[in-house]
Design an enzyme around this catalytic site. Structure first.
Site, PDB file in Angstrom:
ATOM      1  N   ASP A  20     -18.815 -19.539 -61.740  1.00 42.58           N
ATOM      2  CA  ASP A  20     -19.263 -20.908 -61.401  1.00 42.58           C
ATOM      3  C   ASP A  20     -19.671 -20.983 -59.940  1.00 42.58           C
ATOM      4  O   ASP A  20     -20.452 -21.848 -59.555  1.00 42.58           O
ATOM      5  CB  ASP A  20     -18.113 -21.923 -61.552  1.00 42.58           C
ATOM      6  CG  ASP A  20     -17.541 -21.911 -62.932  1.00 42.58           C
ATOM      7  OD1 ASP A  20     -18.321 -21.780 -63.886  1.00 42.58           O
ATOM      8  OD2 ASP A  20     -16.295 -22.009 -63.050  1.00 42.58           O
ATOM      9  N   LYS A 219     -14.659 -12.584 -41.771  1.00 38.80           N
ATOM     10  CA  LYS A 219     -14.560 -11.541 -42.796  1.00 38.80           C
ATOM     11  C   LYS A 219     -14.251 -10.205 -42.157  1.00 38.80           C
ATOM     12  O   LYS A 219     -14.858  -9.920 -41.134  1.00 38.80           O
ATOM     13  CB  LYS A 219     -15.904 -11.418 -43.550  1.00 38.80           C
ATOM     14  CG  LYS A 219     -16.365 -12.663 -44.269  1.00 38.80           C
ATOM     15  CD  LYS A 219     -17.786 -12.519 -44.803  1.00 38.80           C
ATOM     16  CE  LYS A 219     -18.825 -12.551 -43.717  1.00 38.80           C
ATOM     17  NZ  LYS A 219     -20.215 -12.486 -44.197  1.00 38.80           N
ATOM     18  N   ASP A 244     -23.495  -7.460 -48.044  1.00 37.64           N
ATOM     19  CA  ASP A 244     -24.208  -6.192 -47.799  1.00 37.64           C
ATOM     20  C   ASP A 244     -23.316  -5.197 -47.078  1.00 37.64           C
ATOM     21  O   ASP A 244     -23.736  -4.088 -46.797  1.00 37.64           O
ATOM     22  CB  ASP A 244     -25.465  -6.437 -46.948  1.00 37.64           C
ATOM     23  CG  ASP A 244     -25.120  -6.835 -45.519  1.00 37.64           C
ATOM     24  OD1 ASP A 244     -24.387  -7.836 -45.347  1.00 37.64           O
ATOM     25  OD2 ASP A 244     -25.542  -6.135 -44.581  1.00 37.64           O
TER      26      ASP A 244
END
Ligand code: PLP
Ligand code: CA
Length: 296
Positions: A20, A219, A244
């Site tokens: 979702d 991150k 990536d």
């Protein structure tokens, strides 16, 4: 299990039906620098038309979320401020909501207007932007810690100076209560032509001099993940992180318990995605834009 290559229309249908929410890294997935990646706008449109929730999660602290909306528009895509989650915004939210940053304290910022705007928008005053004047050993003594500084916030700063580093250093070493927060610690920064030193490379100067360890928001670290999870109430089983870079995006997704798709339009190549010693993505494909082509 090794990553599964998404290569057919059936793969596309099964992949899109399974989730979702799609979380997208930006640089290397949506665009490279200022060039949009082929068919990505059409892919995002297609996902929106299918009722999917899109969230953009970037380690780039140089640009505020509002400026990011402008960048999306300039590149022919629509994105709302609420859909964008940058390491600068995560830092601001963390200081406000988790730390409960005192209203009489200021953040000493090594970084650009992207960080300052996000901090000021949540009511945190910033200092440090004018500390660019040259300095010498004779004038170093002018650099003093300030009782007002409750945190040193470190992000990408294209005007980094010895004066800024010295200021941050004395605040961090003379005041143990002064927080040390970094937006991200990417070792390198992919530029138009080459790869350049990233925020983490600059940050290591201050880690070395102060012997203090910053809390790193971006991150693959968990503070930004916690902020994203809390803000969007994600169901990990129905969410997929697209990135990536294996050591930031894919690891971030793995830590969050969500599925991951690694694309090959940025840092990772096929050999590194398939290496058993790398963080294992759930899926991989050459470009996010290929989803649009597979759907035709
Ligand atoms: N940090 C800076 C300063 C950048 O300019 C970029 C990419 O442009 C990044 C980090 C990585 O951003 P992302 O997480 O979107 O790949
Ligand atoms: Ca990236």
């Amino acid at each position: 299990m090794p990553p599964t290559l998404l290569a057919t229309r059936g793969d596309y249908e099964a992949f899109v039906d399974r989730y979702d929410t799609f979380l997208f890294d930006c640089d290397g997935v949506i665009w490279r620098g200022n060039i949009v990646i082929d068919n990505v706008p059409a892919t995002l449109d297609m996902l929106r038309k299918r009722g999917k929730r899109l969230i953009f999660v970037t380690n780039n602290s140089a640009t505020s979320r509002r400026d990011y909306v402008g960048k999306f528009a300039k590149l022919g895509m629509q994105a709302a401020v609420e859909e964008i989650f940058s390491s600068a915004y995560a830092t601001a939210v963390y200081l406000r909501d988790v730390v409960g940053f005192a209203s009489d304290k200021k953040a000493y910022v090594i970084g650009g207007s992207g960080i300052r705007n996000e901090l000021e928008e949540v009511g945190i005053a910033t200092v440090g932007q004018d500390d660019t004047a040259a300095i010498s050993l004779a004038t170093l003594g002018d650099v003093e810690p300030s009782a007002d500084v409750g945190a040193v916030v470190f992000g990408i700063d294209y005007d980094i100076s010895y004066r800024k580093l010295a200021n941050a250093h004395v605040n961090l070493t003379q005041n143990p209560d002064c927080l040390f927060i970094a937006t991200n610690d990417d070792r390198t920064l992919p530029g138009g032509k080459h790869v350049y030193p990233g925020t983490g490379a600059l940050l290591s100067t201050l880690i070395h001099s102060t012997q203090r360890t910053p809390l790193v928001m971006g991150k693959p670290n968990t503070p930004m993940l916690d902020c994203v999870m809390q803000k969007f109430h994600l169901d990990p089983a129905r969410s997929c992180m697209v990135g990536d870079r294996l050591d930031t995006d894919i690891l971030f997704g793995i830590k969050g318990g969500v599925s991951t798709l690694c694309v090959l339009t940025g840092v990772a190549d096929e050999a590194s995605v398939l290496s058993p010693s790398a963080p294992q993505a759930t899926y991989y494909m050459s470009s996010l834009g290929d989803l649009f082509e597979l759907a035709q």
